[in-house]
Design a protein around this motif. Structure first.
Motif, PDB file in Angstrom:
ATOM      1  N   LEU A   1      39.071  34.927  35.426  1.00  0.00           N
ATOM      2  CA  LEU A   1      38.086  34.958  36.507  1.00  0.00           C
ATOM      3  C   LEU A   1      38.199  36.299  37.220  1.00  0.00           C
ATOM      4  O   LEU A   1      39.170  36.570  37.907  1.00  0.00           O
ATOM      5  CB  LEU A   1      38.332  33.820  37.498  1.00  0.00           C
ATOM      6  CG  LEU A   1      38.544  32.413  36.909  1.00  0.00           C
ATOM      7  CD1 LEU A   1      38.745  31.399  38.027  1.00  0.00           C
ATOM      8  CD2 LEU A   1      37.382  32.016  36.011  1.00  0.00           C
ATOM      9  N   GLY A   2      37.208  37.162  37.011  1.00  0.00           N
ATOM     10  CA  GLY A   2      37.210  38.473  37.643  1.00  0.00           C
ATOM     11  C   GLY A   2      37.508  39.577  36.648  1.00  0.00           C
ATOM     12  O   GLY A   2      38.414  39.448  35.818  1.00  0.00           O
ATOM     13  N   ALA A   3      36.726  40.672  36.734  1.00  0.00           N
ATOM     14  CA  ALA A   3      36.914  41.802  35.817  1.00  0.00           C
ATOM     15  C   ALA A   3      36.845  43.109  36.583  1.00  0.00           C
ATOM     16  O   ALA A   3      36.178  44.057  36.178  1.00  0.00           O
ATOM     17  CB  ALA A   3      35.869  41.773  34.706  1.00  0.00           C
ATOM     18  N   GLY A   4      37.556  43.150  37.702  1.00  0.00           N
ATOM     19  CA  GLY A   4      37.657  44.381  38.464  1.00  0.00           C
ATOM     20  C   GLY A   4      38.711  45.291  37.870  1.00  0.00           C
ATOM     21  O   GLY A   4      38.990  45.244  36.673  1.00  0.00           O
ATOM     22  N   ALA A   5      39.344  46.096  38.732  1.00  0.00           N
ATOM     23  CA  ALA A   5      40.332  47.064  38.248  1.00  0.00           C
ATOM     24  C   ALA A   5      41.478  46.392  37.511  1.00  0.00           C
ATOM     25  O   ALA A   5      41.932  46.871  36.473  1.00  0.00           O
ATOM     26  CB  ALA A   5      40.863  47.880  39.429  1.00  0.00           C
ATOM     27  N   VAL A   6      41.960  45.255  38.041  1.00  0.00           N
ATOM     28  CA  VAL A   6      43.066  44.547  37.395  1.00  0.00           C
ATOM     29  C   VAL A   6      42.553  43.647  36.280  1.00  0.00           C
ATOM     30  O   VAL A   6      43.088  43.648  35.162  1.00  0.00           O
ATOM     31  CB  VAL A   6      43.861  43.718  38.423  1.00  0.00           C
ATOM     32  CG1 VAL A   6      44.993  42.953  37.734  1.00  0.00           C
ATOM     33  CG2 VAL A   6      44.427  44.612  39.516  1.00  0.00           C
ATOM     34  N   GLY A   7      41.507  42.880  36.539  1.00  0.00           N
ATOM     35  CA  GLY A   7      41.003  41.930  35.555  1.00  0.00           C
ATOM     36  C   GLY A   7      40.585  42.587  34.254  1.00  0.00           C
ATOM     37  O   GLY A   7      40.879  42.081  33.155  1.00  0.00           O
TER      38      GLY A   7
ATOM     39  N   ALA B   1      40.248  25.128  29.433  1.00  0.00           N
ATOM     40  CA  ALA B   1      41.219  26.227  29.386  1.00  0.00           C
ATOM     41  C   ALA B   1      42.632  25.689  29.570  1.00  0.00           C
ATOM     42  O   ALA B   1      42.865  24.740  30.331  1.00  0.00           O
ATOM     43  CB  ALA B   1      40.907  27.253  30.467  1.00  0.00           C
ATOM     44  N   ASP B   2      43.574  26.300  28.877  1.00  0.00           N
ATOM     45  CA  ASP B   2      44.984  25.955  29.056  1.00  0.00           C
ATOM     46  C   ASP B   2      45.623  26.774  30.182  1.00  0.00           C
ATOM     47  O   ASP B   2      46.510  26.292  30.881  1.00  0.00           O
ATOM     48  CB  ASP B   2      45.754  26.210  27.756  1.00  0.00           C
ATOM     49  CG  ASP B   2      45.228  25.385  26.600  1.00  0.00           C
ATOM     50  OD1 ASP B   2      45.320  24.153  26.674  1.00  0.00           O
ATOM     51  OD2 ASP B   2      44.724  25.979  25.631  1.00  0.00           O
ATOM     52  N   ILE B   3      45.172  28.016  30.311  1.00  0.00           N
ATOM     53  CA  ILE B   3      45.679  28.928  31.350  1.00  0.00           C
ATOM     54  C   ILE B   3      44.474  29.587  32.002  1.00  0.00           C
ATOM     55  O   ILE B   3      43.592  30.108  31.316  1.00  0.00           O
ATOM     56  CB  ILE B   3      46.602  30.010  30.753  1.00  0.00           C
ATOM     57  CG1 ILE B   3      47.792  29.374  30.027  1.00  0.00           C
ATOM     58  CG2 ILE B   3      47.081  30.970  31.833  1.00  0.00           C
ATOM     59  CD1 ILE B   3      48.596  30.361  29.197  1.00  0.00           C
ATOM     60  N   VAL B   4      44.432  29.563  33.325  1.00  0.00           N
ATOM     61  CA  VAL B   4      43.344  30.208  34.069  1.00  0.00           C
ATOM     62  C   VAL B   4      43.932  31.341  34.906  1.00  0.00           C
ATOM     63  O   VAL B   4      44.854  31.111  35.693  1.00  0.00           O
ATOM     64  CB  VAL B   4      42.595  29.202  34.969  1.00  0.00           C
ATOM     65  CG1 VAL B   4      41.554  29.924  35.828  1.00  0.00           C
ATOM     66  CG2 VAL B   4      41.931  28.131  34.121  1.00  0.00           C
ATOM     67  N   ILE B   5      43.403  32.542  34.713  1.00  0.00           N
ATOM     68  CA  ILE B   5      43.852  33.717  35.471  1.00  0.00           C
ATOM     69  C   ILE B   5      42.806  34.027  36.526  1.00  0.00           C
ATOM     70  O   ILE B   5      41.645  34.313  36.199  1.00  0.00           O
ATOM     71  CB  ILE B   5      44.023  34.946  34.550  1.00  0.00           C
ATOM     72  CG1 ILE B   5      44.897  34.616  33.344  1.00  0.00           C
ATOM     73  CG2 ILE B   5      44.598  36.113  35.331  1.00  0.00           C
ATOM     74  CD1 ILE B   5      44.910  35.724  32.284  1.00  0.00           C
ATOM     75  N   GLU B   6      43.193  33.977  37.790  1.00  0.00           N
ATOM     76  CA  GLU B   6      42.258  34.247  38.890  1.00  0.00           C
ATOM     77  C   GLU B   6      42.541  35.628  39.462  1.00  0.00           C
ATOM     78  O   GLU B   6      43.592  35.856  40.070  1.00  0.00           O
ATOM     79  CB  GLU B   6      42.397  33.173  39.970  1.00  0.00           C
ATOM     80  CG  GLU B   6      41.405  33.321  41.117  1.00  0.00           C
ATOM     81  CD  GLU B   6      41.873  34.315  42.166  1.00  0.00           C
ATOM     82  OE1 GLU B   6      41.122  35.261  42.469  1.00  0.00           O
ATOM     83  OE2 GLU B   6      43.002  34.140  42.686  1.00  0.00           O
TER      84      GLU B   6
ATOM     85  N   ASP C   1      47.552  25.494  33.721  1.00  0.00           N
ATOM     86  CA  ASP C   1      48.415  26.305  34.570  1.00  0.00           C
ATOM     87  C   ASP C   1      47.589  27.484  35.063  1.00  0.00           C
ATOM     88  O   ASP C   1      46.642  27.922  34.391  1.00  0.00           O
ATOM     89  CB  ASP C   1      49.618  26.830  33.784  1.00  0.00           C
ATOM     90  CG  ASP C   1      50.659  25.746  33.537  1.00  0.00           C
ATOM     91  OD1 ASP C   1      50.652  24.733  34.259  1.00  0.00           O
ATOM     92  OD2 ASP C   1      51.472  25.907  32.613  1.00  0.00           O
ATOM     93  N   VAL C   2      47.932  28.017  36.242  1.00  0.00           N
ATOM     94  CA  VAL C   2      47.121  29.092  36.800  1.00  0.00           C
ATOM     95  C   VAL C   2      47.994  30.302  37.107  1.00  0.00           C
ATOM     96  O   VAL C   2      49.174  30.174  37.465  1.00  0.00           O
ATOM     97  CB  VAL C   2      46.365  28.646  38.070  1.00  0.00           C
ATOM     98  CG1 VAL C   2      45.386  27.530  37.743  1.00  0.00           C
ATOM     99  CG2 VAL C   2      47.317  28.206  39.164  1.00  0.00           C
TER     100      VAL C   2
END
Length: 448
Positions: free
Chosen positions: A12-18, A74-79, A100-101
């Motif tokens: 979730l999110g595709a900025g500088a870090v994503g 999803a098994d893993i969600v990255i926010e 897991d998040v």
């Protein structure tokens, strides 16, 4: 050979870090699979705007504006969206769906951490947030796991790269705050609106997270005392240099004993600009780097240093969490959960004890120092050092005068350890005294 099924990862999110996380997941897929024990399939990337410019060229078919559908399955969600909403709602949805998040969202954890951790405990999920406190620096796992059997006494951290860059440039070059801030904005170290950094809000959020971990106590953000660096000028920086100090914006989290709680202990969590001796390890943290100095009862002093921000640097910490989440998923079992059972009270800043440097402008006449010393003594503040100079703004013999014609002297008073409330009350009495023209500054002295 890996025979476990692919684990679906939603981003979730595709900025500088994503965008860097996505790129590294794709580029190092085989290596990450070997480390995790299963292939990590990037199922998709949820964004607000499909056509927004990205720092990294990524396959367009990965992008979607439907975050909720991506989370399902999803098994893993990255926010990595940032902000409170909808990030909070998405994390709770992910947890309740069995994922897991992983998050780097310090603002969300500082304000809604208890709710998120409780939700994870209810379903046996795990929340990973190594990147939320100090970028690429591994500090969350050491506090949560490595030092879980020890008693952390104190944490001092430089946890905001923007303010460290500004103060470091002021110290090295003698530049003024406004000039260095403008340069930091031009270089991308500071936002167009730098309030969160220079007023200490960002550091306070990280302090709340670190203190919660270190002292096994839920620390609400509004319990963190916060001051920024906007009042720090070149004169204060130079005075600190002459006295053997450097000014840093510090997050200080410490265990206090002798309190009235059931355990006889409490904790103090605060963020402010402070003087630190140039011989201290934190004094050598330059540029936009971060560092966290931990003092534990058994382990002793520990120093964690590195990049506190940056897309690819922070992505490193995020991917470490993703691998940990994958390993836990394969091993099975419920999440470890957060330990907040100590439930220590968080006391106001007035209960903290440290040393201080007080700078006064006073009438340059006999008896003034004795009067000032008397006020300090009455307030239970003991003098350690005094330096007196005559104010000479023109630099060629001219001196400032009071309304009565007397010259003005500057007193720089170093104190022994004193209680913050006693010091604050004493400074008020000094400001009201007939012999004090102005209280120029009050800075804490940390690290002794």
């Amino acid at each position: 050979m890996i025979d476990y099924r692919n684990l679906r990862v939603a981003l979730l999110g595709a900025g500088a870090v994503g965008s860097q996380v996505a790129a590294l997941l794709l580029k190092h897929a085989d290596e990450l699979a070997d480390r995790a024990g299963a292939s990590l399939e990037l199922a998709g990337i949820a964004v607000r705007d499909l056509d927004a410019p990205r720092d990294v060229d990524l396959p367009r078919e990965l992008f979607t504006t439907d975050a909720e559908s991506l989370i399902v399955g999803a098994d893993i969600v990255i926010e990595l969206m940032g902000g409170i909403e909808p990030a909070r709602a998405y994390l709770l949805q992910a947890i309740n769906s069995g994922a897991d998040v992983v998050t780097a969202n310090k603002a969300l954890l500082a304000t809604h951490g208890s709710e998120i951790f409780d939700a994870a405990d209810q379903v046996g999920a795990e929340v990973y947030y190594e990147a939320a406190a100090a970028g690429a620096i591994p500090i969350i796992r050491p506090l949560r796991d490595s030092l879980a059997g020890d008693r952390v006494q104190r944490i001092m951290g430089i946890v905001n790269g923007t303010t460290n860059y500004i103060l470091d440039r002021m110290d090295v070059e003698g530049a003024e705050f406004a000039d260095v801030l403008a340069e930091a904005q031009r270089l991308g170290y500071a936002e167009a609106d730098p309030t969160a950094d220079v007023e200490g809000y960002d550091a306070a959020q990280k302090a709340a997270i670190l203190a919660s971990l270190a002292f096994h106590t839920s620390v609400p953000l509004d319990a963190v005392h916060r001051e920024g660096i906007t009042q720090i000028d070149a004169t204060l920086i130079e005075a600190a240099r002459k006295a053997g100090y450097v000014v840093k914006l510090l997050a200080v989290c410490e265990r206090l004993t002798g309190e009235t709680s059931a355990s006889g202990e409490a904790i103090s969590v605060r963020v402010y600009p402070a003087l630190i001796a140039r011989s201290h390890p934190l004094a050598s943290v330059h540029g936009a780097n971060n560092a966290v100095f931990v003092e534990a009862e058994a382990a002793g002093p520990l120093m964690f240093y590195g990049a506190g921000a940056g897309g690819v640097q922070t992505a490193s910490a995020v991917l470490g969490d993703v691998v940990s989440a994958a390993r836990r998923h394969i091993a099975g079992g419920v999440g470890v959960g957060e330990s907040t059972r100590a439930n220590l009270p968080v006391v106001p800043i007035g209960r903290a004890v440290t040393r201080y440097q007080i700078t006064l402008e006073v009438a340059d006449q006999p008896g003034v120092l004795a009067t000032v010393a008397g006020i300090l003594s009455e307030g239970n503040v003991s003098i350690a050092t005094v330096e007196q100079t005559v104010v000479d703004p023109a630099g060629v013999g001219a001196t400032t005068e009071t309304e009565t014609g007397a010259r003005v002297a500057r007193l720089v008073i170093g104190t022994h350890r004193a209680r913050e409330q006693d010091l604050s009350d004493t400074v008020e009495r000094l400001a009201a005294s007939d012999v004090v023209e102005r209280v120029a500054s009050v800075l804490r002295v940390e690290g002794d």
